[in-house]
Design a protein around this motif. Structure first.
Motif, mmCIF file in Angstrom:
data_model
loop_
_atom_site.group_PDB
_atom_site.id
_atom_site.type_symbol
_atom_site.label_atom_id
_atom_site.label_comp_id
_atom_site.label_asym_id
_atom_site.label_seq_id
_atom_site.Cartn_x
_atom_site.Cartn_y
_atom_site.Cartn_z
ATOM 1 N N ILE A 3 -4.497 -10.289 -0.047
ATOM 2 C CA ILE A 3 -5.448 -10.279 1.057
ATOM 3 C C ILE A 3 -6.510 -9.195 0.874
ATOM 4 N N LEU A 4 -6.074 -8.010 0.443
ATOM 5 C CA LEU A 4 -7.014 -6.893 0.289
ATOM 6 C C LEU A 4 -7.813 -7.024 -0.998
ATOM 7 N N ARG A 5 -9.054 -6.659 -0.954
ATOM 8 C CA ARG A 5 -9.880 -6.693 -2.175
ATOM 9 C C ARG A 5 -9.496 -5.526 -3.078
ATOM 10 N N ARG A 6 -9.461 -4.345 -2.522
ATOM 11 C CA ARG A 6 -9.005 -3.142 -3.228
ATOM 12 C C ARG A 6 -8.028 -2.420 -2.330
ATOM 13 N N PHE A 7 -7.054 -1.788 -2.924
ATOM 14 C CA PHE A 7 -6.026 -1.116 -2.135
ATOM 15 C C PHE A 7 -5.497 0.069 -2.916
ATOM 16 N N SER A 8 -4.935 1.010 -2.196
ATOM 17 C CA SER A 8 -4.320 2.189 -2.802
ATOM 18 C C SER A 8 -2.803 2.078 -2.656
ATOM 19 N N VAL A 9 -2.094 2.984 -3.288
ATOM 20 C CA VAL A 9 -0.640 3.026 -3.130
ATOM 21 C C VAL A 9 -0.309 3.265 -1.662
ATOM 22 N N ALA A 10 -1.053 4.140 -1.000
ATOM 23 C CA ALA A 10 -0.803 4.413 0.427
ATOM 24 C C ALA A 10 -0.997 3.150 1.277
ATOM 25 N N ASP A 11 -1.989 2.331 0.941
ATOM 26 C CA ASP A 11 -2.194 1.070 1.664
ATOM 27 C C ASP A 11 -0.975 0.164 1.528
ATOM 28 N N LEU A 12 -0.422 0.087 0.327
ATOM 29 C CA LEU A 12 0.744 -0.767 0.103
ATOM 30 C C LEU A 12 1.989 -0.222 0.793
ATOM 31 N N VAL A 13 2.173 1.100 0.747
ATOM 32 C CA VAL A 13 3.331 1.711 1.409
ATOM 33 C C VAL A 13 3.315 1.371 2.898
ATOM 34 N N ALA A 14 2.133 1.291 3.483
ATOM 35 C CA ALA A 14 2.012 0.996 4.917
ATOM 36 C C ALA A 14 2.473 -0.414 5.276
ATOM 37 N N VAL A 15 2.516 -1.330 4.315
ATOM 38 C CA VAL A 15 2.838 -2.722 4.646
ATOM 39 C C VAL A 15 4.081 -3.280 3.957
ATOM 40 N N VAL A 16 4.745 -2.509 3.109
ATOM 41 C CA VAL A 16 5.943 -3.007 2.433
ATOM 42 C C VAL A 16 7.190 -2.387 3.038
ATOM 43 N N GLU A 17 8.349 -2.896 2.653
ATOM 44 C CA GLU A 17 9.608 -2.456 3.239
ATOM 45 C C GLU A 17 10.056 -1.078 2.763
ATOM 46 N N THR A 18 9.611 -0.633 1.606
ATOM 47 C CA THR A 18 9.994 0.684 1.125
ATOM 48 C C THR A 18 9.009 1.724 1.645
ATOM 49 N N THR A 19 9.465 2.928 1.798
ATOM 50 C CA THR A 19 8.582 3.980 2.313
ATOM 51 C C THR A 19 8.258 5.023 1.252
ATOM 52 N N THR A 20 8.695 4.818 0.031
ATOM 53 C CA THR A 20 8.432 5.821 -0.996
ATOM 54 C C THR A 20 7.222 5.416 -1.829
ATOM 55 N N SER A 21 6.265 6.308 -1.879
ATOM 56 C CA SER A 21 5.052 6.010 -2.638
ATOM 57 C C SER A 21 5.323 6.004 -4.134
ATOM 58 N N SER A 22 6.370 6.718 -4.588
ATOM 59 C CA SER A 22 6.661 6.703 -6.025
ATOM 60 C C SER A 22 7.144 5.327 -6.473
ATOM 61 N N THR A 23 7.933 4.647 -5.662
ATOM 62 C CA THR A 23 8.394 3.292 -5.988
ATOM 63 C C THR A 23 7.215 2.326 -6.032
ATOM 64 N N VAL A 24 6.358 2.392 -5.043
ATOM 65 C CA VAL A 24 5.186 1.512 -4.988
ATOM 66 C C VAL A 24 4.230 1.846 -6.130
ATOM 67 N N GLY A 25 4.056 3.123 -6.420
ATOM 68 C CA GLY A 25 3.190 3.543 -7.519
ATOM 69 C C GLY A 25 3.687 3.063 -8.865
ATOM 70 N N THR A 26 5.004 3.124 -9.078
ATOM 71 C CA THR A 26 5.595 2.633 -10.319
ATOM 72 C C THR A 26 5.388 1.133 -10.457
ATOM 73 N N TYR A 27 5.602 0.392 -9.383
ATOM 74 C CA TYR A 27 5.398 -1.062 -9.404
ATOM 75 C C TYR A 27 3.934 -1.392 -9.710
ATOM 76 N N ALA A 28 3.010 -0.686 -9.068
ATOM 77 C CA ALA A 28 1.581 -0.913 -9.322
ATOM 78 C C ALA A 28 1.238 -0.598 -10.770
#
Length: 86
Positions: A3-28
């Motif tokens: 949905i988002l054109r551009r997003f940051s790790v913080a943007d993804l953390v706000a909408v996914v089930e995990t709350t750790t930015s390191s997990t989301v950052g690793t996935y990205a």
């Protein structure tokens, strides 16, 4: 991401089930290595990096499998090696 054109790790953390930015950052990072995302570096080191989805293969998110050696795309039944150099 779709949905988002551009997003940051913080943007993804706000909408996914995990709350750790390191997990989301690793996935990205893994999605970037396998060509699903393009990274946009922040300017002058002050802005965080942002990402853009460039390979939208379908609604099911890719999974990290086989002890973090493969990224599996459920939509296309394709495996992407994570062992190769980016």
């Amino acid at each position: 991401m779709r949905i988002l054109r551009r997003f940051s790790v913080a943007d993804l953390v706000a909408v996914v089930e995990t709350t750790t930015s390191s997990t989301v950052g690793t996935y990205a990072s893994l999605l970037t290595r396998t060509g699903f995302l393009r990274v946009w570096r922040g300017t002058g080191g002050r802005m965080p990096a942002s990402y853009q989805l460039v390979r939208d293969s379908g609604p099911i998110a890719p999974s990290i499998m086989k002890r973090r050696t493969v990224l599996y795309d459920h939509n296309t039944d394709t495996e992407y090696s994570l062992n190769a150099n980016p």
